[in-house]
Design a protein around this motif. Structure first.
Motif, PDB file in Angstrom:
ATOM      1  N   HIS A 360       0.799  -1.104   0.067  1.00  0.00           N
ATOM      2  CA  HIS A 360       0.058  -0.114   0.070  1.00  0.00           C
ATOM      3  C   HIS A 360       0.800   1.059   0.002  1.00  0.00           C
ATOM      4  O   HIS A 360       2.088   1.153   0.411  1.00  0.00           O
ATOM      5  CB  HIS A 360      -0.864   0.108   1.146  1.00  0.00           C
ATOM      6  N   SER A 361       0.427   2.323  -0.576  1.00  0.00           N
ATOM      7  CA  SER A 361       1.087   3.407  -0.437  1.00  0.00           C
ATOM      8  C   SER A 361       0.674   4.479   0.559  1.00  0.00           C
ATOM      9  O   SER A 361       1.270   5.478   0.689  1.00  0.00           O
ATOM     10  CB  SER A 361       0.979   4.407  -2.160  1.00  0.00           C
ATOM     11  N   SER A 362      -0.334   4.281   1.065  1.00  0.00           N
ATOM     12  CA  SER A 362      -0.770   5.096   2.455  1.00  0.00           C
ATOM     13  C   SER A 362      -1.639   4.235   3.326  1.00  0.00           C
ATOM     14  O   SER A 362      -1.486   2.940   3.213  1.00  0.00           O
ATOM     15  CB  SER A 362      -1.723   6.211   1.904  1.00  0.00           C
ATOM     16  N   LEU A 363      -2.011   4.862   4.461  1.00  0.00           N
ATOM     17  CA  LEU A 363      -2.512   4.359   5.801  1.00  0.00           C
ATOM     18  C   LEU A 363      -3.370   2.722   5.336  1.00  0.00           C
ATOM     19  O   LEU A 363      -4.210   2.827   4.560  1.00  0.00           O
ATOM     20  CB  LEU A 363      -3.371   5.167   6.473  1.00  0.00           C
ATOM     21  N   VAL A 364      -2.745   1.831   6.321  1.00  0.00           N
ATOM     22  CA  VAL A 364      -3.683   0.550   6.088  1.00  0.00           C
ATOM     23  C   VAL A 364      -4.791   0.568   6.968  1.00  0.00           C
ATOM     24  O   VAL A 364      -4.528   0.872   8.280  1.00  0.00           O
ATOM     25  CB  VAL A 364      -2.661  -0.694   6.386  1.00  0.00           C
ATOM     26  N   THR A 365      -5.935   0.344   6.488  1.00  0.00           N
ATOM     27  CA  THR A 365      -6.882   0.497   7.449  1.00  0.00           C
ATOM     28  C   THR A 365      -7.571  -0.841   7.945  1.00  0.00           C
ATOM     29  O   THR A 365      -8.002  -0.648   9.044  1.00  0.00           O
ATOM     30  CB  THR A 365      -8.339   1.187   6.620  1.00  0.00           C
ATOM     31  N   SER A 366      -7.277  -1.935   7.322  1.00  0.00           N
ATOM     32  CA  SER A 366      -8.019  -3.094   8.175  1.00  0.00           C
ATOM     33  C   SER A 366      -6.989  -4.370   7.383  1.00  0.00           C
ATOM     34  O   SER A 366      -6.723  -4.342   6.178  1.00  0.00           O
ATOM     35  CB  SER A 366      -9.203  -3.106   7.442  1.00  0.00           C
ATOM     36  N   ILE A 367      -6.922  -5.361   8.054  1.00  0.00           N
ATOM     37  CA  ILE A 367      -6.304  -6.458   7.589  1.00  0.00           C
ATOM     38  C   ILE A 367      -7.097  -7.822   8.239  1.00  0.00           C
ATOM     39  O   ILE A 367      -7.555  -7.635   9.311  1.00  0.00           O
ATOM     40  CB  ILE A 367      -4.713  -6.913   8.160  1.00  0.00           C
ATOM     41  N   ALA A 368      -7.528  -8.648   7.097  1.00  0.00           N
ATOM     42  CA  ALA A 368      -8.214  -9.980   7.674  1.00  0.00           C
ATOM     43  C   ALA A 368      -7.693 -11.117   7.128  1.00  0.00           C
ATOM     44  O   ALA A 368      -7.250 -11.105   5.885  1.00  0.00           O
ATOM     45  CB  ALA A 368      -9.700  -9.604   7.091  1.00  0.00           C
ATOM     46  N   THR A 369      -8.073 -12.113   7.936  1.00  0.00           N
ATOM     47  CA  THR A 369      -7.361 -13.672   7.572  1.00  0.00           C
ATOM     48  C   THR A 369      -8.591 -14.425   6.980  1.00  0.00           C
ATOM     49  O   THR A 369      -9.628 -14.277   7.734  1.00  0.00           O
ATOM     50  CB  THR A 369      -6.621 -14.222   8.877  1.00  0.00           C
ATOM     51  N   SER A 370      -8.473 -15.165   5.873  1.00  0.00           N
ATOM     52  CA  SER A 370      -9.403 -16.159   5.622  1.00  0.00           C
ATOM     53  C   SER A 370      -9.707 -17.258   6.277  1.00  0.00           C
ATOM     54  O   SER A 370      -8.522 -17.775   6.705  1.00  0.00           O
ATOM     55  CB  SER A 370      -9.159 -16.227   4.054  1.00  0.00           C
ATOM     56  N   PRO A 371     -10.622 -17.602   6.918  1.00  0.00           N
ATOM     57  CA  PRO A 371     -10.776 -18.694   7.735  1.00  0.00           C
ATOM     58  C   PRO A 371     -10.596 -19.895   7.150  1.00  0.00           C
ATOM     59  O   PRO A 371     -10.040 -21.168   7.655  1.00  0.00           O
ATOM     60  CB  PRO A 371     -12.279 -18.780   8.268  1.00  0.00           C
ATOM     61  N   SER A 372     -10.797 -20.168   5.826  1.00  0.00           N
ATOM     62  CA  SER A 372     -10.707 -21.318   5.219  1.00  0.00           C
ATOM     63  C   SER A 372      -9.352 -21.870   4.485  1.00  0.00           C
ATOM     64  O   SER A 372      -8.777 -22.791   4.856  1.00  0.00           O
ATOM     65  CB  SER A 372     -11.693 -21.485   3.952  1.00  0.00           C
ATOM     66  N   ASP A 373      -8.675 -20.874   3.918  1.00  0.00           N
ATOM     67  CA  ASP A 373      -7.548 -20.952   3.250  1.00  0.00           C
ATOM     68  C   ASP A 373      -6.165 -20.484   3.980  1.00  0.00           C
ATOM     69  O   ASP A 373      -5.065 -20.358   3.392  1.00  0.00           O
ATOM     70  CB  ASP A 373      -7.285 -20.805   1.818  1.00  0.00           C
ATOM     71  N   GLY A 374      -6.447 -19.571   4.834  1.00  0.00           N
ATOM     72  CA  GLY A 374      -5.420 -18.784   5.605  1.00  0.00           C
ATOM     73  C   GLY A 374      -4.844 -17.572   4.806  1.00  0.00           C
ATOM     74  O   GLY A 374      -3.864 -17.055   5.059  1.00  0.00           O
ATOM     75  N   LYS A 375      -5.331 -17.335   3.570  1.00  0.00           N
ATOM     76  CA  LYS A 375      -4.932 -16.190   2.792  1.00  0.00           C
ATOM     77  C   LYS A 375      -5.333 -14.894   3.590  1.00  0.00           C
ATOM     78  O   LYS A 375      -6.271 -14.779   4.301  1.00  0.00           O
ATOM     79  CB  LYS A 375      -5.497 -16.061   1.473  1.00  0.00           C
ATOM     80  N   ILE A 376      -4.516 -13.789   3.434  1.00  0.00           N
ATOM     81  CA  ILE A 376      -4.725 -12.737   4.204  1.00  0.00           C
ATOM     82  C   ILE A 376      -4.750 -11.484   3.335  1.00  0.00           C
ATOM     83  O   ILE A 376      -4.277 -11.323   2.084  1.00  0.00           O
ATOM     84  CB  ILE A 376      -3.441 -12.335   4.980  1.00  0.00           C
ATOM     85  N   TYR A 377      -5.905 -10.631   3.677  1.00  0.00           N
ATOM     86  CA  TYR A 377      -6.450  -9.401   2.606  1.00  0.00           C
ATOM     87  C   TYR A 377      -6.275  -8.296   3.361  1.00  0.00           C
ATOM     88  O   TYR A 377      -6.340  -8.302   4.642  1.00  0.00           O
ATOM     89  CB  TYR A 377      -7.945  -9.571   2.236  1.00  0.00           C
ATOM     90  N   SER A 378      -5.596  -7.097   2.886  1.00  0.00           N
ATOM     91  CA  SER A 378      -5.526  -6.074   3.458  1.00  0.00           C
ATOM     92  C   SER A 378      -6.171  -4.839   2.724  1.00  0.00           C
ATOM     93  O   SER A 378      -5.951  -4.565   1.329  1.00  0.00           O
ATOM     94  CB  SER A 378      -4.057  -5.547   3.658  1.00  0.00           C
ATOM     95  N   ALA A 379      -6.441  -3.657   3.225  1.00  0.00           N
ATOM     96  CA  ALA A 379      -7.414  -2.544   2.649  1.00  0.00           C
ATOM     97  C   ALA A 379      -6.661  -1.475   2.969  1.00  0.00           C
ATOM     98  O   ALA A 379      -6.067  -1.352   4.267  1.00  0.00           O
ATOM     99  CB  ALA A 379      -8.529  -2.256   2.919  1.00  0.00           C
ATOM    100  N   GLY A 380      -6.329  -0.306   2.292  1.00  0.00           N
ATOM    101  CA  GLY A 380      -5.702   0.729   2.519  1.00  0.00           C
ATOM    102  C   GLY A 380      -6.246   2.077   2.059  1.00  0.00           C
ATOM    103  O   GLY A 380      -7.288   2.056   1.074  1.00  0.00           O
ATOM    104  N   PHE A 381      -5.612   3.155   2.395  1.00  0.00           N
ATOM    105  CA  PHE A 381      -6.170   4.631   1.936  1.00  0.00           C
ATOM    106  C   PHE A 381      -5.795   4.844   0.379  1.00  0.00           C
ATOM    107  O   PHE A 381      -6.387   5.842  -0.052  1.00  0.00           O
ATOM    108  CB  PHE A 381      -5.877   5.702   3.140  1.00  0.00           C
ATOM    109  N   ASP A 382      -5.144   4.015  -0.109  1.00  0.00           N
ATOM    110  CA  ASP A 382      -4.786   4.108  -1.609  1.00  0.00           C
ATOM    111  C   ASP A 382      -6.050   3.575  -2.453  1.00  0.00           C
ATOM    112  O   ASP A 382      -5.816   3.187  -3.636  1.00  0.00           O
ATOM    113  CB  ASP A 382      -3.463   3.411  -1.857  1.00  0.00           C
ATOM    114  N   ASP A 383      -7.212   3.086  -1.668  1.00  0.00           N
ATOM    115  CA  ASP A 383      -8.559   2.546  -2.270  1.00  0.00           C
ATOM    116  C   ASP A 383      -7.731   1.447  -3.186  1.00  0.00           C
ATOM    117  O   ASP A 383      -8.505   1.083  -4.101  1.00  0.00           O
ATOM    118  CB  ASP A 383      -8.954   3.528  -3.111  1.00  0.00           C
TER     119      ASP A 383
END
Length: 602
Positions: A360-383
């Motif tokens: 991300h290029s600016s603030l990370v607002t949220s990180i969440a882990t997938s309960p099924s395959d353990g993959k992780i997703y993140s969202a930021g203010f860079d939309d």
């Protein structure tokens, strides 16, 4: 019902381009500042570091006295605080207003009694005073621009050298300190001046990429280092314990080691290329080697005997930590920062490392882990919503319609993103559905096929069938905008924290309120985390406190007061234990992560 802080993962020093960042060391500990905190980082055991948070304004420099008992730290408004480093309570010895602007550097004398603090003032640029009473011990004069550095000879007769933006070094004799002479050697800003521990010499470095050596007693110029020079501004220099070697850090991304007697460069290290690898500060520790600071925040440790690369690199956040999520293995987690970086923490090694790849290029607002395959997703203010696999970002990323505030991942790997006006559902890097609720969504959580979206004073529930969201009820019980939502791991409960500090506990199946009496926070609840047995949850708030709540005994709580200076942004259980005790981490505005051991109510 008790808690104790077992370790602290410190932030790295705050840096600014073109400004020398002052580091100092005492034995194997490196001392520096970040925000309002003064951090004493233990290089051998990073999780046993210490943070001092007594400053009201941002701290700018800190040094431990030669005796090792006290630390003096200065801030951007000209205050110096002298405090005890030995006890756990860090007792304040004295606070003195010495100049009217930012303190750029300070130095103790060899007897740990007097301090000279210098910087940017209106009527004067430096002040010499006694550490216990604050009474003046002389005058620092002769400069016409802000002073960048000061160094004191540790043996009698005392001498002090100050270096400033007016390209001059002023040599003072003491104590009491008074002007003796002006030394004109550099042609540009002087960034650092340092006395050797033996007191025989002192050296100065500056933006003209030159290094000069002077006699420690008389202040006479002995000569200039001319062998294989730096190609950019030299930001810092430090002496070895035997006073025979000098190390310099420069904005040309190199660190050079010099033999003082021959004035030849014996070792040169290059650390990457580009602005992030400019070297802006250094210190020579007693036995861990040389620590040099990159503009990007990395603390590089060099062994003088090994000449090709750093022996160790400490990576840590420089800005506030804004999001947190567990990794698949026990005792590891990810933390996202306000500058867009995401770091992986390991409790066992006590260290953190930055995720590689295109982040991300600016603030990370949220990180969440997938309960099924353990993959992780993140969202930021860079939309952007990005995917993390292992210790790196994957190439996959999806642009959101508007600024993402929160995200949650369902068991079918659908990612629900709460945005300014709508909720988007993303699966396999494709947008599969979106819905615009009647209110502005502020938080989202999911368990099984039940999706909760928080808004103004209420939580809207939806059923997710894999293709679309259908409304299935509303939960009332909050008094402000819902700012944190979390389902318990067994899916029975939903905890909903709001901007007034109240947390409402709902029965997710019956869609009813269990209690809204969890209202001990006095400001916005930023994060809620459940233990794996779904019996306790922790909440972190802007009011700097963390509370541990019990579902079985809703009227009892464990209060962890003032554990996050500036506000707690995230909490996470890293070990839920046996229901009698657990381990929780909290992180927030001061960029440090603290680990607590909590004993639950019997």
């Amino acid at each position: 019902m008790s808690y104790k802080q077992t370790s602290l993962f410190p932030a790295n020093p705050a840096t600014a381009r073109g400004v020398s960042t002052k580091l100092s060391s005492s034995k194997d500990k490196v001392v520096y500042t970040n925000g309002k905190a003064v951090i004493i980082r233990d290089l051998n055991n990073p999780s046993q570091s210490v943070a001092y948070v007594g400053h009201v304004q941002n701290a700018s420099v800190a040094r431990i006295s030669p005796s090792g008992y006290y630390c003096a730290s200065g801030d951007v408004t000209g205050n110096v605080r002298v405090w005890d480093t030995v006890g756990e309570d860090q007792t304040l010895k004295g606070e003195y207003k010495v100049i009217s602007g930012r303190i750029n550097d300070l130095e103790w004398d060899g007897e740990s009694k007097r301090i000279i603090a210098v910087g940017d003032g209106r009527e004067k640029f430096g002040h010499a005073f006694m550490m216990d009473t604050g009474t003046s011990t002389g005058e620092i004069s002769g400069h016409s621009k802000p002073i960048n550095a000061v160094s004191i000879r540790h043996q009698r007769p005392f001498r002090a050298a100050t270096a400033a933006d007016d390209n001059l070094i002023v040599f003072h004799q003491g104590a009491p300190y008074k002007y003796e002479k002006t030394i004109k050697t550099h042609t540009k800003f002087i960034q650092d001046v340092r006395y050797a521990l033996s007191g025989d010499h002192f050296a100065s470095v500056g933006s003209d990429a030159k290094i000069f050596l002077y006699d420690g007693k008389t202040g006479d110029t002995l000569g200039e280092f001319t062998d294989s020079l730096h190609k950019g501004s030299i930001m810092a220099c430090s002496w070895s314990a035997d006073s025979k070697s000098l190390v310099t850090s420069s904005a040309d991304c190199t660190v050079k080691l010099w033999d003082v007697e021959t004035r030849k460069c014996t070792t040169s290290w290059t650390i990457g290329s580009g602005v992030d690898h400019h070297q802006v500060g250094n210190t020579w520790t007693a036995s861990s080697g040389i620590a040099s600071l990159s503009l990007g925040g990395d603390l590089n440790i060099f062994d003088p005997r090994v000449g090709d690369k750093p022996s160790k690199i400490f990576s840590a956040p420089q800005k506030a930590i804004t999001a947190i999520a567990p990794l698949s293995s026990e005792g590891t987690f990810l933390a996202g920062c306000a500058d867009g970086r995401i770091l992986s923490y390991s409790l066992s090694s006590g260290e953190s490392s930055v995720l590689s790849g295109d982040g991300h290029s600016s603030l990370v607002t949220s990180i969440a882990t997938s309960p099924s395959d353990g993959k992780i997703y993140s969202a930021g203010f860079d939309d952007q919503v990005r995917e993390i696999s292992g210790h790196q970002f994957t190439a996959a990323s999806v642009a959101t319609a508007s600024q993402p505030k929160s995200l949650a991942v369902a068991e079918d790997s659908s990612v629900f993103v709460a945005e300014m006006n709508n909720v988007e559902v993303i699966r396999s890097n494709q947008k599969v559905f979106d819905i615009t609720p009647k209110f502005a969504p502020s938080a989202v959580a999911v368990t099984g096929s039940l999706v909760a979206v928080g808004g103004e004073q209420k939580v809207q529930l939806y059923e997710w069938d894999g293709k679309a969201l259908k409304e299935s009820g509303t939960l009332d019980g909050n008094k402000g905008v819902v700012s944190a939502l979390s389902f318990s791991p067994d899916g029975k409960y939903l905890a909903s924290g709001d901007s007034s500090g109240r947390i409402a506990l709902f029965d997710a199946k019956a869609k009813s309120l269990i209690t809204s009496r969890w209202s001990f926070h006095t400001a916005r609840v930023n994060s809620i985390s459940w233990t794996s047995d779904s019996k306790h949850c922790a909440s972190g708030s802007l009011d700097t406190h963390v509370y541990i709540w019990s579902v079985e005994k809703p009227m009892k709580n464990i209060a962890l007061k003032n554990v996050g200076p500036g506000g707690v942004n995230c909490v996470l259980w890293v070990e839920s234990g046996d229901g009698k005790q657990g381990k929780v981490v909290s992180a927030g505005a001061d960029a440090c992560v603290r680990l607590f051991e909590v004993k639950f109510h019997a």
